[in-house]
Design an enzyme around this catalytic site. Sequence first.
Site, short mmCIF file in Angstrom:
data_model
loop_
_atom_site.label_atom_id
_atom_site.label_comp_id
_atom_site.label_asym_id
_atom_site.label_seq_id
_atom_site.Cartn_x
_atom_site.Cartn_y
_atom_site.Cartn_z
N TYR A 45 -59.88 20.22 -24.35
CA TYR A 45 -60.61 21.23 -25.37
C TYR A 45 -61.82 21.27 -24.89
CZ TYR A 45 -57.24 21.01 -29.13
OH TYR A 45 -56.05 21.36 -29.81
N LYS A 51 -50.27 10.62 -20.00
CA LYS A 51 -49.04 10.99 -18.66
C LYS A 51 -49.64 10.38 -17.47
CE LYS A 51 -46.18 14.05 -18.31
NZ LYS A 51 -44.73 13.83 -18.24
N ASP A 62 -44.53 12.71 -23.25
CA ASP A 62 -43.43 13.19 -23.55
C ASP A 62 -42.14 12.50 -24.29
OD1 ASP A 62 -43.31 12.03 -21.06
OD2 ASP A 62 -41.89 13.53 -20.04
N ASP A 109 -48.70 17.32 -34.98
CA ASP A 109 -47.73 18.19 -35.74
C ASP A 109 -46.47 17.81 -35.69
OD1 ASP A 109 -50.06 20.14 -36.30
OD2 ASP A 109 -48.74 21.70 -35.53
C1 IPM Z 1 -55.97 20.87 -35.35
C2 IPM Z 1 -55.68 22.34 -35.16
C3 IPM Z 1 -57.00 22.62 -34.27
C4 IPM Z 1 -56.89 21.71 -33.03
C5 IPM Z 1 -57.36 24.17 -34.00
C6 IPM Z 1 -57.40 24.78 -35.47
C7 IPM Z 1 -58.43 24.52 -33.27
O1 IPM Z 1 -54.51 22.68 -34.47
O2 IPM Z 1 -56.79 20.40 -36.09
O3 IPM Z 1 -54.88 20.25 -35.05
O4 IPM Z 1 -56.27 22.33 -32.00
O5 IPM Z 1 -57.24 20.94 -32.71
MG MG Z 2 -53.35 21.08 -34.46
#
Ligand code: IPM
Ligand code: MG
Length: 368
Positions: free
Chosen positions: A142, A192, A225, A253
């Site tokens: 990031y 990984k 993975d 997620d």
């Molecule tokens: C999260 C979101 C963020 C990320 C975005 C909105 C920048 O997906 O907090 O998981 O990728 O970290």
């Molecule tokens: Mg996210």
Amino acid sequence: MANPSLLILAGDGIGPEVMDEVKRIIGWFGDKRDLTFDVSEDLVGGAAYDAHGVPLHDDTMAKAQEVDAVLLGAVGGPKYDNLDFSVKPERGLLRLRKEMDLFANLRPAQCFDALADFSSLKKELIAGLDIMIVRELTSGVYFGEPRGIHIEDNMRVGINTQRYTEAEIERAARAAFELAKKRGNKVCSMEKANVMESGILWRDVVNEVHQADYADVELSHMYADNGAMQLVRAPKQFDVILTDNLFGDILSDCAAMLTGSLGMLPSASLGLPMANGRPKAMYEPVHGSAPDIAGQGKANPIACILSFAMALRYSFDEGAEADRLEAAIEKVLADGARTGDLMGPEGGTPLGTTEMGDVILAALDASL
Ligand code: IPM
Ligand code: MG
């Protein structure tokens, strides 16, 4: 002693709607539990861009550094999709994480009994699920340099860099081990290491921290993975999952959806202790700005309210009050209160955002 301070950055889309309910909950703790917060509010994301031309004003950044905790709603929306990358709403959020140095992102994935039927997995796989993902939040791909889109040999090349120092891995690992000690005493670290040097270093440093200070915690390692696969195959094998910024984004997620609704999940992002001993901290729901339902009063405020419960627990040492708030939410769900995102095949009339706030406040009153 001065009241603890909160900065509310409601942001975009459903952010302001769900945050309105959090403000009522904060007010309740002031009125009924003698827990009064000094609350200020400001803009972030597209809302800040509309007002100032940047997704986070320097003054807002400065305020965030001063308060005891930041509560964030959500950022982003289709209106801002074509903005230059440097002023996209998400950059405001990433700036807060980076400049506050919020390296430990805690993302619980907990299955509420009343909602066990909502998962895309079979009920028996997820009933009672209680996982904590610790995602490193201030480094990795990031933020790594070099990055950008360049021209090489008349061709565009997109570059991002996965980069981790030992110190960055170590502090994330310590956060995970400390949490595990208060939970199921198990950490599974995911990277990984089979294809990435940063993964090899990650695994080495996690092992070193483990041997030095946390040998009594059960530690395992998985390739990320395989970790994704195991999360949907047998999620209850996990207690604390430790992982880097990008894998953590994806795996969280996945873990969130196991529980049936993204609208239910809170998060805490913690940094180093401040002068008053409290950690630098920001709390936000895992869901996004949900532009498709924004402004309609039907968003589920529970993730945002549970994020405030995490603030009570991790910033203000009010674990019993956090339990009270979480129990109130469990109670209303058990009684059948549902926002639109929680409607099962049996149907019924969903509650709006404010109505969900109303029943949670009533359950809090009943808890006294
Ligand atoms: C999260 C979101 C963020 C990320 C975005 C909105 C920048 O997906 O907090 O998981 O990728 O970290
Ligand atoms: Mg996210």
